[in-house]
Design an enzyme around this catalytic site. Structure first.
Site: not given
Ligand SMILES: Cc1ncc(C[n+]2csc(CCOP(=O)(O)OP(=O)(O)O)c2C)c(N)n1
Ligand SMILES: [Mg+2]
Length: 377
Positions: A269, A273, A282
């Site tokens: 991805r 998100h 992150y």
């Protein structure tokens, strides 16, 4: 362990046809593809990439509450969806914009859903929508719906008849994070017990929001289903040919009555998100660059160039994608807010007196503001 996994891949990262050993048993499925199919794969991946960018922009401009990016997962989606037959049923999660496009939905309905204009986006029972069922944001739950649906097909005698126009299977898409949900394990149990015609298609995009897949599973995820007695394969999900060929084979097995099948497609991805997420919190730039270098569209474009496709084709696709995005933009800007009472319309499948009462109350309440406004003027 991951290093020794026999992954199915036809196209190298550079776009050369170089099948891995694990790809051999799937190679005959590529024979079904003509040049037009290959061009369509490229076209659809490119259009959805552009659609995704437009969706992101429209969300940032206040046109949608949320956007769910699909950037990076186009090959996994276009390849697998293209292997499905018209009578197959598709159960997506919420990132499968390319699958929806391949199955023929008007993808503006994804915009309408994420804008809050509609509750479901599209009607899966409408024959023009390619048996593409509703998006599901409750992680993993739709793998159970897909299993139940496949049980129904089985009981209706639509599996293993040997008639290509009749035999049907159910293709369910879910993510690496979903495999940590009990629902997915339960779907495997029921599906294996009843030997349902299910293909479980996992897009392992490496992250479940901010949780990396290595935290969720100590073993490669394709091994998970084997404990349930479901055969499985791991593929390079950024290789549209691997995605197509493996899904074609496993759907054929499922339709023929050979029971459920599981495909783990390794992909990434590339975007956030959702539009509410900031992945820089992150994950590293180096990781993103590693995957961007494995871009599925660039890779397939290089392959097509190797087959002799020239600049004119790529320019034509670029213009088509731009036009597609412009059309989505203009139709989004023209959307009107639905009447407020529609929020009660599908709470029950049949008319319900309490819903009718609440709807009337809300409509009167809203109208009272208009009346007050008129009194003031
Ligand atoms: C049952 C449930 N638990 C938690 C969430 C919150 N949630 C939304 S997306 C997501 C991560 C899903 O990751 P994955 O299955 O890998 O799919 P991806 O978003 O990467 O495509 C979570 C935990 C949810 N929607 N439903
Ligand atoms: Mg994921």
């Amino acid at each position: 362990m991951a290093e020794t996994t026999p992954t199915v891949q036809f196209l190298s990262v550079e776009g050369e046809f170089a099948p891995t050993e694990a790809a051999e048993e799937y190679a005959s499925y590529l024979d079904e593809l003509g040049e037009d199919d290959l061009r369509r794969f490229y076209r659809q991946m490119s259009v959805v990439r552009r659609f995704d960018l437009e969706g992101t922009n429209l969300q940032r401009q206040g046109q949608m509450a949320l956007w769910v990016p699909s950037h990076g997962q186009e090959a996994a989606q276009v390849g697998s969806a293209s292997a499905a037959r018209p009578q197959d049923h598709i159960f997506p999660s919420y990132r499968e914009h390319a699958v929806g496009l391949v199955r023929g939905i008007d993808v503006l309905s994804i915009v309408e859903l994420l804008r809050g204009n509609t509750h479901g986006g599209w009607d899966p029972t409408d024959p023009t929508n390619g048996n593409f069922h509703g998006y599901c944001l409750v992680i993993g739950s739709h793998t159970l719906h897909a299993t139940g649906y496949a049980m129904g097909l089985q009981r209706d005698g639509l599996v293993g008849t040997g008639d290509d126009s009749v035999d049907a299977a159910v293709l369910a898409y879910f993510g690496d994070g979903a495999t940590s949900q009990g629902d997915v394990s339960e779907a495997f149990v029921f599906s294996a017990s009843s030997q349902t015609p299910n293909v479980f298609f996992l897009q392992n995009n490496q992250w479940a929001i901010s949780v990396p897949v290595r935290v969720q599973s100590r073993t490669p995820l394709y091994l998970r289903s084997r404990g349930f007695g479901i055969p499985s394969v791991q593929i390079d999900g950024n290789d549209v040919l691997a995605s197509y060929a493996t899904t074609a084979k496993h759907l054929a097995d499922a339709r023929a009555g050979r029971g459920p099948q599981f495909i783990e497609a390794l992909t990434y991805r590339v975007g956030a998100h959702t539009s509410s997420d900031d992945p820089t919190k992150y994950r590293s730039n180096a990781e993103e660059q590693f995957w961007i270098a494995r871009d599925p569209i660039v890779r397939f474009g290089a392959y097509l160039r190797g087959l002799g496709e020239g600049d004119a084709f790529f320019e034509e696709v670029r213009v088509e994608a731009e036009d597609f995005a412009a059309d989505i933009r203009s139709r989004t800007l023209a959307l009107e807010a639905p009447p407020i009472g529609t929020i009660f319309d599908h709470v029950y499948s049949e008319p319900h007196p309490v819903m009718a009462e609440q709807k009337l109350w809300l409509e009167r309440y809203e109208a009272s503001f208009e009346a007050a406004e008129e009194d003031r003027s």
